[in-house]
Write an enzyme that holds these catalytic residues in place. Sequence first.
Site, mmCIF file in Angstrom:
data_model
loop_
_atom_site.group_PDB
_atom_site.id
_atom_site.type_symbol
_atom_site.label_atom_id
_atom_site.label_comp_id
_atom_site.label_asym_id
_atom_site.label_seq_id
_atom_site.Cartn_x
_atom_site.Cartn_y
_atom_site.Cartn_z
ATOM 1 N N GLU A 28 0.847 -1.196 0.000
ATOM 2 C CA GLU A 28 0.000 0.000 0.000
ATOM 3 C C GLU A 28 0.883 1.246 0.000
ATOM 4 O O GLU A 28 1.732 1.399 0.879
ATOM 5 C CB GLU A 28 -0.899 -0.013 1.247
ATOM 6 N N GLU A 59 -4.318 -6.497 2.912
ATOM 7 C CA GLU A 59 -3.080 -7.162 3.331
ATOM 8 C C GLU A 59 -3.049 -8.634 2.952
ATOM 9 O O GLU A 59 -2.012 -9.164 2.544
ATOM 10 C CB GLU A 59 -2.878 -6.990 4.835
ATOM 11 N N PHE A 82 2.059 -1.051 8.473
ATOM 12 C CA PHE A 82 2.460 -1.125 9.871
ATOM 13 C C PHE A 82 2.203 -2.552 10.324
ATOM 14 O O PHE A 82 1.239 -3.176 9.872
ATOM 15 C CB PHE A 82 1.624 -0.183 10.754
ATOM 16 N N PRO A 88 -4.752 -9.287 8.902
ATOM 17 C CA PRO A 88 -5.596 -9.851 7.836
ATOM 18 C C PRO A 88 -4.817 -10.847 6.977
ATOM 19 O O PRO A 88 -5.411 -11.695 6.324
ATOM 20 C CB PRO A 88 -6.012 -8.622 7.010
ATOM 21 N N HIS A 128 -0.254 1.168 15.981
ATOM 22 C CA HIS A 128 0.987 1.531 15.295
ATOM 23 C C HIS A 128 2.218 1.321 16.179
ATOM 24 O O HIS A 128 3.322 1.661 15.774
ATOM 25 C CB HIS A 128 0.955 2.999 14.847
HETATM 26 C C1 LIG Z 1 -6.073 -2.982 7.878
HETATM 27 C C2 LIG Z 1 -5.375 -1.680 7.671
HETATM 28 N N1 LIG Z 1 -4.448 -1.565 6.701
HETATM 29 C C3 LIG Z 1 -3.791 -0.402 6.508
HETATM 30 C C4 LIG Z 1 -4.049 0.669 7.298
HETATM 31 C C5 LIG Z 1 -3.300 1.969 7.078
HETATM 32 N N2 LIG Z 1 -4.222 2.962 6.555
HETATM 33 C C6 LIG Z 1 -4.864 3.808 7.370
HETATM 34 S S1 LIG Z 1 -5.985 4.708 6.564
HETATM 35 C C7 LIG Z 1 -5.616 4.027 5.079
HETATM 36 C C8 LIG Z 1 -6.359 4.450 3.866
HETATM 37 C C9 LIG Z 1 -7.830 4.419 4.077
HETATM 38 O O1 LIG Z 1 -8.476 4.848 2.935
HETATM 39 P P1 LIG Z 1 -10.059 4.917 2.851
HETATM 40 O O2 LIG Z 1 -10.643 3.626 3.308
HETATM 41 O O3 LIG Z 1 -10.410 5.382 1.505
HETATM 42 O O4 LIG Z 1 -10.449 5.996 3.945
HETATM 43 P P2 LIG Z 1 -10.041 7.550 3.949
HETATM 44 O O5 LIG Z 1 -8.728 7.600 4.659
HETATM 45 O O6 LIG Z 1 -9.939 8.009 2.552
HETATM 46 O O7 LIG Z 1 -11.093 8.233 4.728
HETATM 47 C C10 LIG Z 1 -4.604 3.082 5.241
HETATM 48 C C11 LIG Z 1 -3.998 2.307 4.149
HETATM 49 C C12 LIG Z 1 -5.016 0.510 8.312
HETATM 50 N N3 LIG Z 1 -5.334 1.510 9.146
HETATM 51 N N4 LIG Z 1 -5.664 -0.656 8.475
#
Ligand SMILES: Cc1ncc(C[n+]2csc(CCOP(=O)(O)OP(=O)(O)O)c2C)c(N)n1
Lengths: 324, 318
Positions: A28, A59, A82, A88, A128
């Site tokens: 990601e 993931e 992280f 997952p 984190h």
């Molecule tokens: C399972 C998981 N993988 C990765 C992350 C890291 N992460 C936090 S927010 C995010 C993007 C989220 O995007 P979206 O679902 O479109 O929500 P937005 O932030 O745009 O509101 C990522 C990859 C996480 N919090 N949880």
Amino acid sequence: MMLNMVQALNQALEQEMERDPRVVVLGEDVGVDGGVFRVTEGLYGKFGGERVIDTPLAESGIIGAAIGMTALGLRPVAEIQFMGFIYPAFNQILSHAARLRNRTRGRFPAPLTIRAPYGAGLKALEHHSESTEALFCQIPGLTVVVPSSPAEAKGLLLAAIRADDPVLFLEPSRLYRAEKEDVPEILTELPLRKARIIRDGHDLTVVAWGAMIPAALKAAESAAGSGVSAEILDLRTLSPFDEEAVLASVGRTGRALIVHEAPRQCGLGAELAAVIAEKSLLKLEAPILRVSGPDITIPLPKAENLYYVGAERIARGIRRLMEF
Amino acid sequence: MVLTRTADQKALKLQRQGRLGTYAPSQGHEACQVGAAFGLRAEDWIFPYFRDLGLYLTIGFPLASYFHYWMGNEAGLISPPGLNLYPLSITVAAQIPQATGAGMAANYLKKSLAVLATCGDGATSEGDFHEGLNFAGVFRTPNVFVCYDNQWAISTPRSRQTASATIAQKALAYGIPGIQVDGNDVLAVLAAVGEGLERARKRKGPSFVEAMTYRMGHHTTSDDATRYRDEAEVKTWESRDPLTRFRVYLKGKGVWDEAFERVVTEKASADVEAAVAEAEAKPAGAPEEIFAWTFKELPPRLAGQLAELKEFLREAGR
Ligand SMILES: Cc1ncc(C[n+]2csc(CCOP(=O)(O)OP(=O)(O)O)c2C)c(N)n1
Ligand SMILES: [Mg+2]
């Protein structure tokens, strides 16, 4: 060249990708953005989107896809943003990547590398800051590696990518930009499964890894002030670990202090203590001692310092061990 | 919406001053968040995610608590009694199957209520999203799923997240009605979500709303969106600001004037300042606090570790 750990990891990836066309990076935000910690910075520009792959947010998909890539001979380096978001993919790691060699009697050994930042100290959001390396150290077939400095990070990541077994490569995020170190420009692997004595001593052995190493060094310096000579063993590969080095050092010093940031119960310290007790008990002059996080969820930033294992706690452990 | 915008901007300011931790700003999402929450009733349940400030404020969650959480205290997640609000999920998409389970429980208990879950567009790539939606379809749960399709998941654009033309159509595949609405039009969101909530309460099954919007800010305060997206794209969406849109609408109806706006703005600022003061006055976690909630009762081993910690702190003079 003086590099911090992020730069050293980045250099390892870049040089290895130049050398070996089978190496691809996926995860990601690893491409255009260069990773949220910038470890993959510049790789997308240099090697293109087919080799530095920005994946959808999934993931299990990332690790499952990386496994599939190894079937056709690629050497994927998958980033999990992280460690707190690796779960997952736990099924893919535990039930597939780590078992494929055994299940196929060596035909499909799944030589992928999974990189993930981990550990406390950055005052980050929930999920984190945890250190859950021990969960992965109980998986047969999975190699677990944690570097403790920039040069170590470069050499060990190279070894991880080149290893013919799946490797979980955990990067202590607290050390990412903590210090710069002279990192050799040329590509040289450091050995997996070999611990390293990073400070000689004769009164006790501190076994630690990752972010605990700089803290242990500090504690050892302060102990030296009161005439205690602490040896520090950087485990580097947590599973399968270098039992010989642990036993040799503890055998010499007669005292073992095991340090980890993770909770105590069933932490890797428990296995280390068991091995020392089983094989070197009669050489010990004091009980084996663990300095670790308590068995609680790591608190959010406002109370994180109550949890965090730093030089002070390690120094206290050294004192207790010497006073026994 | 004005309160949401004001509180959001304050949070960003506090973060820059080191008074608040890493923060996921809500600018641009005010209409989605408020519109999704506005039709909820006291008996309904809510499973939100980390970018939901407007939803929290609309259902009456104390802003001081919201700040307290983002300042780095678990206690800020505590829902006041009577508010059926689950703690926001930081792990992407985990809230979706949980919300479905709450819907299954409502069916089992023969309750007439709705369960709302929100998520981003990135979340729709996770297995949890699909498993949760599939369960909802199979068990005809009283759920409404609202996806804030803000075009980005950190640096990953919507086009990289899915090859589907819409996210709403994913719901159709699970036998759930799914619609796409203008997520910067608070009334459109309210109407679509409201319909879903009614369906749920009448036990007619789940529904899905894809609210098209845009993340105006960085992903979080640790992110730099200029590395991966075009300023021109951001500009285009600036002209669709949900607050401006609603102001124009109200003006057209003759129910808005500058004096009204001043009253609203001043009230929002005063409320936000009061909430910050209240949040900053709350104590940080003590050793007892960080141990107390691990299990229902403190097991002896943990009690020992707590004593050890306190001894260490005493020796260290802290
Ligand atoms: C399972 C998981 N993988 C990765 C992350 C890291 N992460 C936090 S927010 C995010 C993007 C989220 O995007 P979206 O679902 O479109 O929500 P937005 O932030 O745009 O509101 C990522 C990859 C996480 N919090 N949880
Ligand atoms: Mg998004």
